[in-house]
Design a protein around this motif. Sequence first.
Motif, PDB file in Angstrom:
ATOM      1  N   ARG A 194       0.835  -1.199   0.000  1.00  0.00           N
ATOM      2  CA  ARG A 194       0.000   0.000   0.000  1.00  0.00           C
ATOM      3  C   ARG A 194       0.871   1.251   0.000  1.00  0.00           C
ATOM      4  NH1 ARG A 194      -4.488  -2.079  -2.007  1.00  0.00           N
ATOM      5  NH2 ARG A 194      -5.212  -3.843  -0.776  1.00  0.00           N
ATOM      6  N   SER A 195       1.969   1.225   0.736  1.00  0.00           N
ATOM      7  CA  SER A 195       2.855   2.395   0.806  1.00  0.00           C
ATOM      8  C   SER A 195       3.468   2.707  -0.553  1.00  0.00           C
ATOM      9  CB  SER A 195       3.972   2.162   1.832  1.00  0.00           C
ATOM     10  OG  SER A 195       3.451   2.062   3.133  1.00  0.00           O
ATOM     11  N   ILE A 196       4.023   1.706  -1.219  1.00  0.00           N
ATOM     12  CA  ILE A 196       4.685   1.967  -2.499  1.00  0.00           C
ATOM     13  C   ILE A 196       3.681   2.418  -3.556  1.00  0.00           C
ATOM     14  CG2 ILE A 196       4.593  -0.434  -3.333  1.00  0.00           C
ATOM     15  CD1 ILE A 196       7.341   0.041  -4.608  1.00  0.00           C
ATOM     16  N   LYS A 197       2.479   1.896  -3.505  1.00  0.00           N
ATOM     17  CA  LYS A 197       1.479   2.311  -4.484  1.00  0.00           C
ATOM     18  C   LYS A 197       1.031   3.753  -4.234  1.00  0.00           C
ATOM     19  CE  LYS A 197      -0.392  -2.192  -5.832  1.00  0.00           C
ATOM     20  NZ  LYS A 197      -1.586  -3.058  -5.919  1.00  0.00           N
ATOM     21  N   TYR A 198       0.790   4.088  -2.983  1.00  0.00           N
ATOM     22  CA  TYR A 198       0.302   5.428  -2.660  1.00  0.00           C
ATOM     23  C   TYR A 198       1.406   6.473  -2.794  1.00  0.00           C
ATOM     24  CZ  TYR A 198      -1.603   9.338  -0.003  1.00  0.00           C
ATOM     25  OH  TYR A 198      -2.016  10.587   0.380  1.00  0.00           O
ATOM     26  N   GLU A 199       2.594   6.148  -2.351  1.00  0.00           N
ATOM     27  CA  GLU A 199       3.677   7.134  -2.291  1.00  0.00           C
ATOM     28  C   GLU A 199       4.482   7.241  -3.584  1.00  0.00           C
ATOM     29  OE1 GLU A 199       5.999   6.087   1.121  1.00  0.00           O
ATOM     30  OE2 GLU A 199       4.292   6.250   2.485  1.00  0.00           O
ATOM     31  N   LEU A 212       8.941   1.883 -15.012  1.00  0.00           N
ATOM     32  CA  LEU A 212       8.374   1.441 -13.740  1.00  0.00           C
ATOM     33  C   LEU A 212       9.454   0.829 -12.863  1.00  0.00           C
ATOM     34  CD1 LEU A 212       6.065   0.790 -11.810  1.00  0.00           C
ATOM     35  CD2 LEU A 212       5.563  -1.249 -13.198  1.00  0.00           C
ATOM     36  N   ARG A 213      10.300  -0.010 -13.450  1.00  0.00           N
ATOM     37  CA  ARG A 213      11.374  -0.658 -12.688  1.00  0.00           C
ATOM     38  C   ARG A 213      12.316   0.387 -12.059  1.00  0.00           C
ATOM     39  NH1 ARG A 213      12.440  -3.960 -16.171  1.00  0.00           N
ATOM     40  NH2 ARG A 213      11.550  -5.864 -15.282  1.00  0.00           N
ATOM     41  N   ASN A 214      12.643   1.420 -12.804  1.00  0.00           N
ATOM     42  CA  ASN A 214      13.532   2.466 -12.283  1.00  0.00           C
ATOM     43  C   ASN A 214      12.888   3.209 -11.117  1.00  0.00           C
ATOM     44  OD1 ASN A 214      15.575   1.898 -14.116  1.00  0.00           O
ATOM     45  ND2 ASN A 214      14.825   3.368 -15.631  1.00  0.00           N
ATOM     46  N   HIS A 215      11.593   3.480 -11.215  1.00  0.00           N
ATOM     47  CA  HIS A 215      10.898   4.173 -10.132  1.00  0.00           C
ATOM     48  C   HIS A 215      10.814   3.285  -8.891  1.00  0.00           C
ATOM     49  CE1 HIS A 215       8.987   7.983 -11.776  1.00  0.00           C
ATOM     50  NE2 HIS A 215       9.698   7.516 -12.789  1.00  0.00           N
ATOM     51  N   ASP A 218      14.182   3.265  -7.145  1.00  0.00           N
ATOM     52  CA  ASP A 218      14.369   4.491  -6.352  1.00  0.00           C
ATOM     53  C   ASP A 218      13.584   4.431  -5.052  1.00  0.00           C
ATOM     54  OD1 ASP A 218      16.006   5.517  -8.323  1.00  0.00           O
ATOM     55  OD2 ASP A 218      14.449   6.762  -9.237  1.00  0.00           O
ATOM     56  N   TYR A 219      12.349   3.904  -5.135  1.00  0.00           N
ATOM     57  CA  TYR A 219      11.515   3.840  -3.936  1.00  0.00           C
ATOM     58  C   TYR A 219      12.082   2.863  -2.917  1.00  0.00           C
ATOM     59  CZ  TYR A 219       7.594   3.607  -0.782  1.00  0.00           C
ATOM     60  OH  TYR A 219       6.822   3.665   0.351  1.00  0.00           O
ATOM     61  N   MET A 220      12.635   1.767  -3.373  1.00  0.00           N
ATOM     62  CA  MET A 220      13.211   0.790  -2.441  1.00  0.00           C
ATOM     63  C   MET A 220      14.332   1.419  -1.622  1.00  0.00           C
ATOM     64  SD  MET A 220      11.426  -1.916  -2.721  1.00  0.00           S
ATOM     65  CE  MET A 220      10.426  -2.896  -3.852  1.00  0.00           C
ATOM     66  N   ASN A 224      13.887   1.788   2.434  1.00  0.00           N
ATOM     67  CA  ASN A 224      14.817   1.108   3.343  1.00  0.00           C
ATOM     68  C   ASN A 224      15.734   2.057   4.103  1.00  0.00           C
ATOM     69  OD1 ASN A 224      14.019  -1.569   2.869  1.00  0.00           O
ATOM     70  ND2 ASN A 224      15.396  -1.806   1.133  1.00  0.00           N
ATOM     71  N   SER A 225      16.122   3.171   3.484  1.00  0.00           N
ATOM     72  CA  SER A 225      17.207   3.982   4.040  1.00  0.00           C
ATOM     73  C   SER A 225      16.831   5.389   4.456  1.00  0.00           C
ATOM     74  CB  SER A 225      18.345   4.071   3.006  1.00  0.00           C
ATOM     75  OG  SER A 225      18.798   2.800   2.633  1.00  0.00           O
ATOM     76  N   ILE A 226      15.699   5.909   3.972  1.00  0.00           N
ATOM     77  CA  ILE A 226      15.371   7.320   4.209  1.00  0.00           C
ATOM     78  C   ILE A 226      14.041   7.487   4.936  1.00  0.00           C
ATOM     79  CG2 ILE A 226      14.914   9.534   3.090  1.00  0.00           C
ATOM     80  CD1 ILE A 226      16.709   8.558   0.770  1.00  0.00           C
ATOM     81  N   ARG A 227      13.044   6.739   4.558  1.00  0.00           N
ATOM     82  CA  ARG A 227      11.672   6.920   5.074  1.00  0.00           C
ATOM     83  C   ARG A 227      11.566   6.408   6.512  1.00  0.00           C
ATOM     84  NH1 ARG A 227       6.943   3.982   5.614  1.00  0.00           N
ATOM     85  NH2 ARG A 227       5.006   4.835   4.749  1.00  0.00           N
TER      86      ARG A 227
END
Length: 254
Positions: A194-199, A212-215, A218-220, A224-227
Motif C-alpha cells: 500500500r505504501s509503495i502504491k500510494y507514495e 516502472l522498474r527504475n521508479h 528508487d523507492y526501495m 529502506n534507508s530514508i523513510r
Amino acid sequence: MKQKEKKEQELKDMDTILRYWSEYPFMGYRRISVLLSSQGERLTEKRVRTLMEKMELKAIYPKPCLSKNREEHEKYPYLLKNKDIRYPNLVWASDITYIKMKGGSHAYLTVVMDWYSRKILTWNLSNTLDKASCVDVLKEALNKYGIPAIFNTDQGSQYTSNDFLSILKENHVQISMNGKGRALDNINVERFFRSIKYEKIFLNEYQSMEELRNHIRDYMIFYNSIRPHQSLFYQTPDEMVQSFINEKENKNAA
C-alpha cells in the motif's frame, strides 16, 4: 473551488483515509467513514468510498490471495502467531502484488521482507505471474543475507511449487503459510504494498516496464534507508538492522 485547491484537498483527504486505514486495514469504506466521523473528520461515506477506490484500498481480511491455490499442495501451519521476533533474519516473508500499466496491461511485483526490520531484502518486477519471480527473489535473498529461521508466504501455487519449497527445505528453513483467506497473516508486506502504491506508483503513469522498474528501484532505496517508519519508532529499516548490530557488539564487548 479552483482546480488546484480541489486537487490539494483531494490529496489531503486521501492522506487522512490512508492514515486511518493503515491502523485498521481490516476495515472497508463504510467502517472507515464511521471511524472518521467519530474523530471529527468531515468526509462522507461516498467520498471515502470514491477515494479508497482511487487508491485501491480495500479491507484486506478476508480476501483471496493473488496467486492461485494448488489444492493438492502439502499444508504448512502459520508459525508467526504471537511470535516474538527480536532480531533480523529470524523471519522473512514474501508476497506478490499487481500494478496497472498504461493500456490495461499489468506488471507483478514480488518482494522478500525481513519481518523484524521491515527491510525489503530483494524484489523482482515481471510481466507474468509465475513461480520464476518468487524463486529468483528467494535465491537472491539467501545469497545476500544468509538463511532465515522461518519463511512465510500465502498458499499460492508460486509458493507451494516444488521449485520454491525445495530451496527452503535444502536450507533447513521452517516453512510458514498464511491461513486460507487471511491476508492479515502477512500484514507487514501488505502495508508495504500500500505504501509503495500510494507514495510512488499512483503518482505517475508509466509508459514502459523499464520506467516502472527504475521508479521502484528508487523507492526501495527511499523505503529502506530514508523513510522513517512509525511502527519502527521512526527509524528506517536499515537503521533498525544497524541498531541491532550495534547493541549486539556492545553486549559482546561488555
